[in-house]
Design a protein around this motif. Structure first.
Motif, PDB file in Angstrom:
ATOM      1  N   ALA A  53       0.869  -1.109  -0.079  1.00 44.72           N
ATOM      2  CA  ALA A  53      -0.137   0.002  -0.098  1.00 44.72           C
ATOM      3  C   ALA A  53       1.023   1.333  -0.076  1.00 44.72           C
ATOM      4  CB  ALA A  53      -0.878   0.060   1.210  1.00 44.72           C
ATOM      5  N   VAL A  61      -2.634   7.292  -8.215  1.00 45.30           N
ATOM      6  CA  VAL A  61      -3.849   8.095  -7.194  1.00 45.30           C
ATOM      7  C   VAL A  61      -4.766   8.641  -8.285  1.00 45.30           C
ATOM      8  CG1 VAL A  61      -4.077   9.940  -5.930  1.00 45.30           C
ATOM      9  CG2 VAL A  61      -2.110   8.287  -5.342  1.00 45.30           C
ATOM     10  N   PHE A  64      -6.769   6.102  -9.878  1.00 44.54           N
ATOM     11  CA  PHE A  64      -7.793   5.518  -9.069  1.00 44.54           C
ATOM     12  C   PHE A  64      -9.142   6.776  -8.970  1.00 44.54           C
ATOM     13  CE2 PHE A  64      -9.792   5.517  -4.675  1.00 44.54           C
ATOM     14  CZ  PHE A  64     -10.100   4.216  -4.741  1.00 44.54           C
ATOM     15  N   GLU A  65      -8.719   8.038  -9.082  1.00 37.80           N
ATOM     16  CA  GLU A  65      -9.490   9.078  -8.832  1.00 37.80           C
ATOM     17  C   GLU A  65     -10.505   9.037 -10.233  1.00 37.80           C
ATOM     18  OE1 GLU A  65      -7.939  12.958  -8.297  1.00 37.80           O
ATOM     19  OE2 GLU A  65     -10.044  13.824  -8.310  1.00 37.80           O
ATOM     20  N   PHE A  68     -13.025   6.239 -10.172  1.00 40.22           N
ATOM     21  CA  PHE A  68     -13.987   6.614  -9.226  1.00 40.22           C
ATOM     22  C   PHE A  68     -15.032   7.286  -9.792  1.00 40.22           C
ATOM     23  CE2 PHE A  68     -16.003   9.359  -6.158  1.00 40.22           C
ATOM     24  CZ  PHE A  68     -16.469   8.548  -5.298  1.00 40.22           C
ATOM     25  N   PHE A  69     -14.603   8.425 -10.175  1.00 42.17           N
ATOM     26  CA  PHE A  69     -15.505   9.356 -10.873  1.00 42.17           C
ATOM     27  C   PHE A  69     -16.331   8.822 -12.209  1.00 42.17           C
ATOM     28  CE2 PHE A  69     -13.500  12.469  -8.049  1.00 42.17           C
ATOM     29  CZ  PHE A  69     -14.779  13.074  -7.503  1.00 42.17           C
ATOM     30  N   LEU A  72     -18.849   6.718 -10.651  1.00 38.51           N
ATOM     31  CA  LEU A  72     -19.818   7.473 -10.064  1.00 38.51           C
ATOM     32  C   LEU A  72     -20.747   7.929 -11.069  1.00 38.51           C
ATOM     33  CD1 LEU A  72     -20.965   8.599  -7.399  1.00 38.51           C
ATOM     34  CD2 LEU A  72     -19.549  10.739  -7.896  1.00 38.51           C
TER      35      LEU A  72
ATOM     36  N   HIS B  19     -17.996  17.877  -6.663  1.00 40.30           N
ATOM     37  CA  HIS B  19     -17.127  16.947  -6.912  1.00 40.30           C
ATOM     38  C   HIS B  19     -15.594  17.221  -6.474  1.00 40.30           C
ATOM     39  CE1 HIS B  19     -19.339  14.182 -10.086  1.00 40.30           C
ATOM     40  NE2 HIS B  19     -19.877  14.187  -9.029  1.00 40.30           N
ATOM     41  N   PHE B  22     -15.136  16.448  -3.011  1.00 34.39           N
ATOM     42  CA  PHE B  22     -14.864  14.952  -2.856  1.00 34.39           C
ATOM     43  C   PHE B  22     -13.605  14.487  -3.479  1.00 34.39           C
ATOM     44  CE2 PHE B  22     -16.059  10.328  -2.915  1.00 34.39           C
ATOM     45  CZ  PHE B  22     -16.479  10.219  -1.683  1.00 34.39           C
ATOM     46  N   SER B  23     -13.198  15.062  -4.503  1.00 35.14           N
ATOM     47  CA  SER B  23     -12.224  14.757  -4.982  1.00 35.14           C
ATOM     48  C   SER B  23     -11.023  14.882  -4.028  1.00 35.14           C
ATOM     49  CB  SER B  23     -11.995  15.533  -6.380  1.00 35.14           C
ATOM     50  OG  SER B  23     -10.420  15.267  -6.641  1.00 35.14           O
ATOM     51  N   LEU B  26     -11.311  12.189  -1.422  1.00 36.50           N
ATOM     52  CA  LEU B  26     -10.588  11.029  -2.027  1.00 36.50           C
ATOM     53  C   LEU B  26      -9.007  10.849  -2.134  1.00 36.50           C
ATOM     54  CD1 LEU B  26     -11.980   9.021  -4.861  1.00 36.50           C
ATOM     55  CD2 LEU B  26      -9.864   9.725  -5.091  1.00 36.50           C
ATOM     56  N   ARG B  27      -8.566  12.137  -2.819  1.00 42.82           N
ATOM     57  CA  ARG B  27      -6.945  12.264  -2.582  1.00 42.82           C
ATOM     58  C   ARG B  27      -6.406  11.942  -1.301  1.00 42.82           C
ATOM     59  NH1 ARG B  27      -6.074  13.361  -8.085  1.00 42.82           N
ATOM     60  NH2 ARG B  27      -3.663  13.532  -7.797  1.00 42.82           N
ATOM     61  N   GLN B  30      -7.400   8.117   0.253  1.00 45.95           N
ATOM     62  CA  GLN B  30      -7.178   6.908  -0.412  1.00 45.95           C
ATOM     63  C   GLN B  30      -6.247   6.100  -0.190  1.00 45.95           C
ATOM     64  OE1 GLN B  30      -5.189   6.342  -3.159  1.00 45.95           O
ATOM     65  NE2 GLN B  30      -3.802   7.673  -2.802  1.00 45.95           N
ATOM     66  N   ARG B  34      -6.650   2.212   0.847  1.00 46.09           N
ATOM     67  CA  ARG B  34      -6.245   0.983   0.136  1.00 46.09           C
ATOM     68  C   ARG B  34      -5.129   0.379   1.202  1.00 46.09           C
ATOM     69  NH1 ARG B  34      -5.201   2.877  -5.855  1.00 46.09           N
ATOM     70  NH2 ARG B  34      -3.804   4.220  -5.126  1.00 46.09           N
ATOM     71  N   ASP B  48      -8.484  -2.387  -4.778  1.00 43.56           N
ATOM     72  CA  ASP B  48      -8.883  -1.156  -5.703  1.00 43.56           C
ATOM     73  C   ASP B  48     -10.222  -1.182  -5.520  1.00 43.56           C
ATOM     74  OD1 ASP B  48      -6.470  -0.003  -5.901  1.00 43.56           O
ATOM     75  OD2 ASP B  48      -5.977  -0.445  -8.049  1.00 43.56           O
ATOM     76  N   ALA B  51     -11.820  -0.509  -2.434  1.00 44.94           N
ATOM     77  CA  ALA B  51     -11.539   0.983  -2.065  1.00 44.94           C
ATOM     78  C   ALA B  51     -12.600   1.732  -2.761  1.00 44.94           C
ATOM     79  CB  ALA B  51     -10.022   1.415  -2.376  1.00 44.94           C
ATOM     80  N   GLN B  52     -12.772   1.497  -4.116  1.00 46.47           N
ATOM     81  CA  GLN B  52     -13.793   2.409  -4.744  1.00 46.47           C
ATOM     82  C   GLN B  52     -15.110   2.216  -4.065  1.00 46.47           C
ATOM     83  OE1 GLN B  52     -14.875   1.489  -9.066  1.00 46.47           O
ATOM     84  NE2 GLN B  52     -13.292   2.834  -9.323  1.00 46.47           N
ATOM     85  N   PHE B  55     -15.525   4.278  -0.956  1.00 46.27           N
ATOM     86  CA  PHE B  55     -15.521   5.943  -1.519  1.00 46.27           C
ATOM     87  C   PHE B  55     -17.134   6.103  -1.970  1.00 46.27           C
ATOM     88  CE2 PHE B  55     -11.120   5.837  -1.106  1.00 46.27           C
ATOM     89  CZ  PHE B  55     -10.874   7.131  -0.127  1.00 46.27           C
ATOM     90  N   LEU B  56     -17.538   5.014  -2.818  1.00 48.47           N
ATOM     91  CA  LEU B  56     -18.888   5.069  -3.229  1.00 48.47           C
ATOM     92  C   LEU B  56     -19.787   5.183  -2.109  1.00 48.47           C
ATOM     93  CD1 LEU B  56     -18.730   2.889  -6.727  1.00 48.47           C
ATOM     94  CD2 LEU B  56     -19.208   5.434  -6.537  1.00 48.47           C
ATOM     95  N   TYR B  59     -19.641   8.407  -0.295  1.00 51.97           N
ATOM     96  CA  TYR B  59     -20.516   9.569  -1.007  1.00 51.97           C
ATOM     97  C   TYR B  59     -21.901   9.461  -1.154  1.00 51.97           C
ATOM     98  CZ  TYR B  59     -21.255  12.528  -5.310  1.00 51.97           C
ATOM     99  OH  TYR B  59     -21.809  13.664  -5.815  1.00 51.97           O
ATOM    100  N   ARG B  60     -22.245   8.209  -0.980  1.00 48.76           N
ATOM    101  CA  ARG B  60     -23.777   8.111  -0.732  1.00 48.76           C
ATOM    102  C   ARG B  60     -24.438   8.443   0.478  1.00 48.76           C
ATOM    103  NH1 ARG B  60     -23.121   2.580  -2.614  1.00 48.76           N
ATOM    104  NH2 ARG B  60     -22.560   2.508  -5.015  1.00 48.76           N
TER     105      ARG B  60
END
Lengths: 616, 194
Positions: A53, A61, A64-65, A68-69, A72, B19, B22-23, B26-27, B30, B34, B48, B51-52, B55-56, B59-60
């Protein structure tokens, strides 16, 4: 199954390497039956996770971002889509109810086009409306086609020429063809020249970049040594601030070295690719003009002065039986087959190469100097004085020898682990190993370029040279007093040290590389007495006892053994690696008896046997 | 306190649909999420994915986050839930594979995970200790760790380029991890839990 084996399997499993069904079952059984082992494995799993990790690059990163978006967005789109479909279903349902009410109120003949026809059926209906315009368009196209056909027939109709006109036209065509081919050949020759120039330039640039990186690395290594010394001085001074600074300086130099090493590795690869590209360009010369090729003979690189036994001239996968006096062209090589095969090759400047039995050389070239690749075998070379900057290069699977004028002998094994042994009789030779390290070997010295062998010049003759001059070493009658199955093996880097451990030799001293060695049991580290094991040798030998340098106390029977100054290194990658010093003693043909390791030692010694070379 | 305020502002903006906010969340978190998941799961792709998912989910359900714990602790609790659910799933789905290590490992990891309650504190300290311990490794060990974990080289490739056997590379990695584990334990003063 030994604990070491279980640990190896676990490490493989954790690292994601596939295990065979049998290995998986054995590992499972071991972990199920030993709770302590399991506990250690789980802790290791945990640390492995932390290590994985921590090493995430910024690019990861970002990825990954983005992922994710994207997910989403897709999820939100999906939600919107579902909502839309749901509302449409709802709308249809309510309209259906309305229509059923209208149906009951109106007669069927009065129904117009269906309000809820799909988009596709609406389009086809519109297409139906356009149909009246299609016919005139087709008619116009047919008329145009007819006119074109008529023009073609009137102008292109064959009128039979007489035979003289035909012959003249044929000649003209042939001349034009020839001129076109000649132009193509010239163009191709120019292109080839340009390709060769570019490849040469790329190689020169790559070499320059590599040399610069090597110089930078050498400087950093110097700085690292100094920083390490400073660190040790600071450590002794007991001043926290000084210690911290020295430590930080050292780590910084270390980081720089790692970066530079990585850069050098990339540049070495670039250089290799540039060399390959240059070779590839040189191997695809333009198609020769048949007239020119019959008139001009390519000059031979060297001449086969003498051959014995079965000798072939090779070019790629083709081979033809060689004849004495035959010339070797650029790109060609020689292959000796059988124990009685020999060959002598003479270059125009009287550089003389003697190829021993079963030897093979290929790709004789002149690239800023003579160059050839030795695939395997023994080559004795008497290299005439070469011009400065045009050193003769012998490329081997274990490294490269660069010669400006000298007498040398190369023993080449195709396996890079067994490597290339260079014995220099006269002059000086630069020998480079695969790691890129270069040493200069002078007259009366030898060096071995092989994976896992420290490249350094040593006085005397190489084990390969010694072995050649001696009868085959035969070791018999191995007797271990406790009856454990000790075994003889050939010592190369990567070989296991003990029969009951997984440790391996990582670096082997050149003087014992490829020698016979005895795989002992580390559990015998508490063995005692002056007569623990014995064996017979058929000739005079040097017996080396490899003794762990961490434990200075030696058994009494080791007293006549002297420190050879060479070492074997184990577990080089581990936090604590071990160095075994090689203590040597000569024995005449007959029985060799060695004692126990005695209890003071934390590890069992190992044994290497080398035939005693004749004095040169 | 200032940090908490900044974090609250970020959460508030994210709740309103930003966004960008939230970004940033996340940064910032994360790698911890992980890292935390990697303790339980060996496969990076699954880490991964989870982890996603973490975050989802966060977010919800940002609306449900009351700020009673730090945002990281809240995220790690979601991640932990994801990891345990995944392990439970592996254990159940592959229970019939009697000769396979995966379901047994999942069972053992689950048992250990259930003993752990401290989410953030321990993990953070371990990561910090590990960084220091890695700096203390001898150059060759550090290089091996870097090649395998950072550069993503396979053990077989490392073995080939260094002239060693693949087995010796695996064992070397195991020994280095052992040495790092002892170092981390000695720095933290108590053995870590899984």
């Amino acid at each position: 199954m030994s604990v070491e084996r279980v640990q190896e399997l676990w490490a493989k499993f954790l690292g994601g390497a596939p295990l065979s069904e049998e290995e998986g079952r054995a590992l499972l059984l071991a972990l199920e039956s030993d709770s302590k082992l399991r506990e250690r494995a789980l802790k290791d799993h945990h640390l492995h996770g932390l290590l994985r990790a921590r090493e995430r690059t910024p690019r990861d990163v970002d990825a990954f971002e983005r992922a994710f978006f994207r997910t989403l967005g897709a999820e939100q789109d999906g939600t919107r889509f579902i909502k839309k479909v749901e509302s449409r279903i709802e709308e249809d349902r309510s309209e259906g109810q309305e229509r059923s009410l209208e149906h009951s109120a109106r007669p069927k003949a009065a129904e117009g086009p269906h309000r809820h026809s799909t988009r596709r059926s609406a389009t086809s209906a519109r297409g139906g409306e356009r149909q009246p315009y299609l016919f005139p368009a087709l008619l116009a196209a047919a008329v145009l086609l007819g006119i074109a056909l008529l023009i073609g027939l009137s102008s292109g109709g064959p009128s039979r020429p007489d035979s003289g006109t035909l012959e003249s036209a044929r000649r003209k065509r042939a001349t034009a063809d020839e001129a076109r081919k000649a132009a193509l050949r010239r163009e191709e020759a120019l292109l080839q020249e340009a390709r060769e120039k570019k490849a040469e330039k790329d190689l020169v640039m790559a070499e320059k970049a590599r040399r610069e990186a090597e110089e930078r690395l050498a400087k950093i290594l110097g700085a690292e040594r100094k920083a390490d010394q400073a660190r040790q001085v600071a450590e002794a001074s007991n001043q926290t601030e000084l210690k911290e600074k020295a430590e930080a300086d050292f780590l910084e130099v270390l980081r720089q070295r790692k970066e530079e090493e990585a850069r050098l590795a990339t540049l070495q690869n670039d250089e290799k690719r540039a060399e390959e590209a240059k070779r590839a360009v040189a191997k695809t010369p333009p198609e020769p003009d048949p007239k020119e090729s019959s008139a001009v003979t390519k000059p031979a690189m060297a001449t086969l002065e003498r051959i014995e036994g079965e000798v072939y001239i090779v070019l790629g996968s083709d081979k033809t039986l060689a004849k004495g006096g035959e010339g070797l062209l650029p790109g060609q090589g020689l292959k000796m087959v059988g124990p009685k095969s020999r060959g002598v090759l003479i270059y125009p400047d009287m550089t003389r190469l003697e190829l021993g039995s079963d030897s093979e050389v290929k790709d004789l070239q002149f690239e800023g100097g003579k160059k050839l690749s030795i695939v395997k075998g023994t080559i004795t070379a008497k290299v005439a004085k070469q011009l400065a900057g045009e050193a003769m290069i012998f490329a081997t699977p274990g490294g490269e020898a660069k010669v400006l004028g000298t007498t040398l002998r190369l023993y080449v094994d195709p396996d890079p682990k067994k490597g290339t042994s260079l014995d220099v009789e006269e002059g000086k030779v630069a020998l480079k190993n695969l790691a890129g390290k270069t040493v200069f070997v002078e007259s009366g010295h030898y060096a071995v370029a092989a994976v896992g062998v420290e490249l350094m010049p040593r006085r005397g003759s190489s084990p390969a040279a010694s072995g050649e001059a001696l009868p085959e070493l035969v070791i018999t009658g191995l007797n271990v007093t406790n009856g454990k199955p000790y075994e003889w093996f050939t010592l190369w880097a990567g070989e296991r040290v003990y029969i009951d451990r997984t440790f391996t030799y990582d670096t082997v001293a050149a003087s014992v590389n490829g020698a016979m060695a005895l795989r002992t049991a580390n559990d015998d580290k508490f063995s005692t007495g002056d007569s623990f094991l014995s064996f017979h040798v058929n000739q005079r030998v040097t017996v080396y006892v490899a003794h762990d340098t961490r434990f200075p106390i030696k058994a009494a029977w080791m007293a006549p053994f002297v420190n050879s100054g060479e070492q074997l290194v184990l577990n080089e990658l581990l936090p604590v690696n071990c160095r075994y010093q090689l203590l040597s003693r000569e024995f005449e043909a007959g029985t060799v008896t060695l004692g126990g390791a005695v209890a003071q030692h934390q590890t069992m010694y190992t044994v290497v046997v080398v035939p005693k070379p004749r004095k040169r | 306190m200032v940090m908490m305020d900044a974090e609250s502002e970020l959460v508030e903006s994210a709740r309103k649909g930003s966004h960008e906010a939230f970004s940033q969340i996340l940064r910032t978190h994360q790698s911890h999420v992980r890292g935390y998941l990697s303790r339980f799961i060996r496969n990076d792709d699954i880490v991964d994915d989870l982890a996603q998912e973490t975050f989802l989910n966060s977010y919800r359900s940002l609306g449900a986050y009351k700020g009673e714990s730090s945002l990281r602790t809240w995220l790690l609790s979601i991640a932990r839930h994801m990891a345990l659910r995944y392990l439970e799933d592996v254990r159940r789905r592959r229970a019939h594979e009697s000769a396979s290590l995966e379901p047994s490992l999942a069972t053992w990891l689950l048992a250990h995970a259930q003993e752990t309650s401290d989410l953030e504190g321990r993990h953070e300290k371990e990561v910090a200790a590990l960084e220091n311990c890695i700096k203390g490794l001898p150059p060759k060990s550090a290089a091996l760790v870097s090649h395998f974990y950072y550069d993503g080289h396979r053990a077989a490739d490392i073995a080939r380029t260094s002239g060693k056997t693949e087995g010796s590379v695996w064992v070397a990695l195991l020994r280095i991890r052992e040495s790092l584990r002892h170092c981390v334990e000695s720095r933290l003063g108590a053995p870590e839990t899984v």
